[in-house]
Design an enzyme around this catalytic site. Structure first.
Site, short mmCIF file in Angstrom:
data_model
loop_
_atom_site.label_atom_id
_atom_site.label_comp_id
_atom_site.label_asym_id
_atom_site.label_seq_id
_atom_site.Cartn_x
_atom_site.Cartn_y
_atom_site.Cartn_z
CG ASP A 1 -1.75 1.23 1.39
OD1 ASP A 1 -1.67 2.13 0.52
OD2 ASP A 1 -2.49 1.30 2.38
CE1 TYR B 1 -7.10 9.87 -11.35
CE2 TYR B 1 -7.88 11.49 -12.94
CZ TYR B 1 -7.07 10.42 -12.62
OH TYR B 1 -6.23 9.91 -13.57
CE LYS C 1 -3.64 10.83 -11.50
NZ LYS C 1 -2.48 9.93 -11.34
#
Length: 273
Positions: free
Chosen positions: A68, A160, A164
Site C-alpha cells: 500500500d 481526482y 493530479k
C-alpha cells in the site's frame, strides 16, 4: 504498435506502481522489453503475477511485491527489498492511483482524503524513499503519471483532478531540488486511454465512437496504453537526459483545441479576406 529493436534500458532497475493492469502493466512490459528488470507493485499479488508472467514470457525480467503506497511502512519495506536485491534503483514510475468518486455535491471528505492519500501522499512517499537512493548514486529518473485532468475539468471527478494537479506541481518542486544530484523528474499526462475503466463506464455506442471516430480528439481515437508506455520509456532513458520538470501530454491533440469554435451555432466571419 511497432516495437523498436534496440534496448535503451539494458541493465537498469525500475519500479512501477499500480502495475497489475492497464497503463501500469503496459509500462512495466515496455520497460522490461527495453532491458530493465522491473519490480511491479500493487495491492494484490494476483494481477501483479500476471504482469510478471507476461514479461517473462516475452524474455524480460520482473518480480512482484504487494504494498500500500500510502503506508510509510510498506514503502520502506519495498524500497529496502529492492535495494537489497539490486543495490540501486534507476527508474521509478508512480502510476498507482484511485479514480472513483461521486459528483462534487455528493462526494464526502473521506473519499477526498483517500484520493489524496494514494494519488499524492503515496506518490510523495515512493518518490522520497527512492530519491534518497538515487541521490547517493547521482543518477535516476522519476516519472509520475498525471492526467489531462490536471489541466482542465473533465467530468465529476473533483478529488481526482485536484490530486493530479498536485502531482504535476510536486514534480516541478522535486526537479528544482534533485537536478543537482543527477535525478530527473517528469510527468506523463494521458488523455482518454483504452483501458478497462473506459470499457466499464461506456455504452457500446459510446465505446465504438471513442475507438473509431472520436471527433473531440484530433487523431479521432482513444490513446492505447502502449503509447503511454512509450512516452514513459523515452523519459526514463538517456535520450531524455536534458528533460526534467516537464508534464508530457499524450492525448492525441485533445488539449490543443479549446473546442469553442466547434460549439457555436454557426461559423465566425473570417478575417483578412
Amino acid at each position: 504498435m511497432k516495437q523498436l529493436n534496440y534496448r535503451r534500458l539494458e541493465g537498469q532497475h525500475a519500479i512501477v506502481t499500480g502495475a497489475g493492469r492497464g497503463i501500469g502493466q503496459s509500462i512495466a512490459q515496455k520497460l522490461a522489453a527495453e532491458g530493465a528488470e522491473v519490480l511491479v507493485v500493487g495491492r494484490a499479488l494476483g494481477p501483479l503475477s500476471e504482469t510478471v508472467e507476461l514479461i517473462e514470457e516475452a524474455g524480460g525480467r520482473a518480480w512482484a511485491l504487494s504494498a500500500d503506497i500510502s503506508s510509510e511502512q510498506d514503502v520502506q519495506r519495498l524500497t529496502t527489498e529492492a535495494l537489497d536485491r539490486w543495490s540501486r534503483i534507476d527508474i521509478l514510475v508512480n502510476n498507482a492511483a484511485v479514480f472513483d468518486e461521486p459528483p462534487f455535491l455528493e462526494v464526502d471528505a473521506a473519499t477526498v482524503r483517500r484520493n489524496f492519500d494514494i494519488n499524492v501522499v503515496g506518490t510523495f512517499l515512493m518518490s522520497q524513499a527512492v530519491a534518497r537512493s538515487m541521490v547517493s548514486n547521482r543518477s535516476g529518473s522519476i516519472i509520475h503519471i498525471s492526467s489531462i485532468d490536471a489541466l482542465g475539468a473533465d467530468g465529476p471527478v473533483t478529488a481526482y483532478s485536484a490530486t493530479k494537479a498536485a502531482v504535476v506541481s510536486m514534480a516541478r518542486t522535486m526537479t528544482i531540488e534533485l537536478a543537482q544530484f543527477g535525478v530527473r523528474v517528469n510527468c506523463v499526462a494521458p488523455g482518454f486511454v483504452n483501458t478497462d475503466m473506459v470499457h466499464k463506464t461506456s455504452t457500446p455506442n459510446v465505446l465504438d465512437h471513442m475507438l473509431n471516430d472520436f471527433t473531440r480528439v484530433p487523431i479521432r481515437r482513444l490513446i492505447e496504453p502502449e503509447e503511454i508506455a512509450a512516452a514513459v520509456t523515452f523519459l526514463a532513458s538517456d535520450e531524455a537526459s536534458a528533460i526534467t520538470g516537464q508534464n508530457l501530454v499524450v492525448d492525441g491533440g485533445l488539449t490543443s483545441n479549446l473546442f469553442v469554435m466547434e460549439t457555436l451555432p454557426e461559423s465566425m466571419i473570417p478575417l483578412g479576406q
